[in-house]
Write an enzyme that holds these catalytic residues in place. Structure first.
Site: not given
Ligand SMILES: *[C@@H]1O[C@H](CO)[C@@H](O)[C@H](O)[C@H]1NC(C)=O
Ligand SMILES: *[C@@H]1O[C@H](CO)[C@@H](O)[C@H](O)[C@H]1NC(C)=O
Ligand SMILES: *[C@@H]1O[C@H](CO)[C@@H](O)[C@H](O)[C@H]1NC(C)=O
Length: 506
Positions: A77, A176, A209
């Site tokens: 990321e 995300k 993440c």
């Protein structure tokens, strides 16, 4: 000669279309080259120059991985342009990334959707090296005032993971969902996207993440879509005692029974390091380095279907703890904070013993024996059953055996990296209300202990012979009770209302 050649290539084709029991995965921890100043807008060319500098390095890693036979490589990321942008300064770094259903190979058809230099370059990396490439950068989608949610500047910016297959075709795009604090340059999609794709070496899912802490999309991909392997680009800031990258990511893979290919960004001043090729039942390569600012490539063979392996069976996390009698709670029970969570701790005052500590609905049991105990070190058994509310809101149920930072009990729960005390054995269990528990064992200096502990089917986390040769930092059953998360509760109310209305409508 010719006949042999034809036969040989036929065999190759046959082998390729077959399913593979194993595959070779790679992750690259990348020390991203950051823009000079992310508060001042730059031109599209300046942005591209910076991204190309990072992609030069990523391309070398892709080539090296392919040369060593890897089928797939994950890059981190923020690995192409870094972090800490405003909505305005991120703009020149974004491209419009189409839905993969358009069936597009940017490398051979770069102008199909207007200029797309980043997508083209990533696609070519995949195609020219015959390897799946996973990368992270920014997608933009224009919107108008007809869309009530449309941001004031007329577009959505998404933190996006993309996957190109070995022909360079875009096969996955994921936006995300659980943005972290400070990602103000990005929007979250209104609904979580459950992105999967099939390969000859298993079914893959992808998320980014902070997503790892929540049910959607992370757990949903595994339990509702049966993926075998998770691709996980991350820029993870390490936090002891429970949320250091290699510790928590390996525990998640084990708890969920899937492979997790975790590629972290490398920046020691941000405490970002720790990548790995984690699988539920295997000693794996991982990387953790706070010494310098260099990247690292990891490569490993993995089972394509880890949950179908002979050694895998799901754990009943509360079974053992529900049937045993509580142990005594010990002579020194006290409260303490761990990442702002109000834990109940009991000190391990003797070289061996059995303790139980409880909080709300959760009781944690520990049976342990130390090999030696250093005067300057104290260890505690801790329990937390409650809502964590610091960098996000999520409900935890945690049983943990850990070393305190100093001999002052007020330091228990604070970060510590070194230990000298070794344990002969330990067995930790808890009567969890959730079936999602992630087993963590961390040795001194942030080393994992994949072959030095195991989880029994009845939910006990037990040490194996050999644990006594390494000082222990912590052993933890990190439980997540997703149904208690405010976001999930809100959703349930919404769906309940929705079904009520439907009934009324009928
Ligand atoms: C790490 O990140 C910080 C914060 O963005 C930055 O100031 C620093 O220069 C980075 N370190 C390296 C080696 O790039
Ligand atoms: C933590 O727990 C103790 C004991 O139950 C309580 O006195 C204290 O107020 C709690 N702290 C917070 C911030 O909830
Ligand atoms: C866990 O054990 C304690 C003490 O035995 C009990 O009070 C509690 O209700 C149990 N929790 C669950 C979820 O069964």
């Amino acid at each position: 000669m010719i006949a042999t050649y034809v036969l040989f290539s036929l065999m190759l084709c046959a082998a390729e279309s077959q399913t593979l029991k194993k595959f070779i995965g790679a992750v690259y921890e990348h020390a991203v080259i950051l823009p000079e100043d992310t508060t001042i807008p730059v031109s599209a060319q300046e942005a591209l120059d910076l991204m190309n500098k990072n992609m030069d390095i990523l391309e070398k890693a892709v080539k090296a991985a392919a040369e060593q036979g890897a089928h797939l490589i994950v890059t981190p990321e923020d690995g192409i342009y870094g972090w800490r942008f405003t909505r305005e300064t991120i703009l020149p770094y974004l491209e419009d990334i189409p839905d993969p259903s358009v069936n597009w190979i940017p490398c051979t058809d770069p102008e199909r959707y207007g200029p797309a230099p980043v997508q083209t370059r990533l696609s070519c990396m995949a195609k020219h090296n015959s390897i799946y490439v996973v990368a992270n950068f920014g997608d933009k989608k224009l919107c108008t005032t007809f869309d009530a949610e449309c941001p004031d500047d007329g577009q959505y910016n998404y933190n996006t993971a993309v996957v190109y297959d070995s022909q360079g075709k875009l096969v996955a795009r994921y936006h995300k969902y659980n943005l972290f604090l400070g990602e103000k340059q990005f929007n979250a999609p209104s609904e979580p996207e459950l992105v999967t794709f099939d390969t000859p070496f298993g079914k893959f899912g992808i998320f980014i993440c902070f997503d790892l802490l929540f049910y959607n999309p992370a757990v949903a991909l595994v339990v509702e879509h049966n993926v075998d392997t998770i691709l996980f680009p991350t820029a993870w800031m390490n936090l002891l005692p429970h949320l250091t990258a290699v510790e928590f990511h390996s525990a998640w893979a084990m708890g969920m029974g899937v492979n997790l290919l975790s590629a972290n960004t490398h920046n020691t001043s941000m405490r970002m390091t720790g990548s790995g090729i984690f699988s539920p039942d295997k000693v794996v390569p991982y990387f953790y380095n706070m010494e310098n600012e260099e990247g690292q490539l990891l490569i490993s063979e993995l089972s394509s279907h880890p949950r179908k392996s002979a050694t895998y069976s799901p754990t009943k996390w509360n079974l053992h703890a529900s049937i045993i009698q509580n142990f005594p709670s010990g002579s020194n029970v006290f409260k303490g904070y761990l990442f702002s969570d109000n834990y109940t701790f009991t000190e391990l005052t003797d070289l061996q013993g059995k303790y139980t500590v409880c909080q709300n609905q959760l009781c944690c049991h520990l049976d342990f024996k130390m090999a030696d105990k250093h005067e300057s070190e104290i260890y505690v058994l801790g329990v937390f059953d409650g809502l964590h509310v610091v960098e996000g809101e999520y409900y935890l149920q945690v049983c943990t055996l850990l070393k305190c930072q100093s001999t002052d009990i007020a330091s228990c729960g604070e970060s510590v990296e070194q230990a000298s005390t070794r344990f002969e054995s330990f067995s930790l269990s808890g009567n969890f209300s959730t079936s999602y528990v992630f087993p963590e064992v961390l040795l001194t200096q942030i080393h994992l202990a994949p072959d030095l502990f195991q989880v029994l089917n009845d939910g006990r986390l037990i040490s194996k012979v050999g644990i006594s040769s390494h000082p222990l930092l912590s052993a933890t059953l990190f439980g997540r009770w997703y149904e208690q998360d405010p976001r999930e509760k809100l959703k349930k109310v919404k769906t309940d209302k929705h079904s009520k209305n439907m009934l009324l409508d009928e």
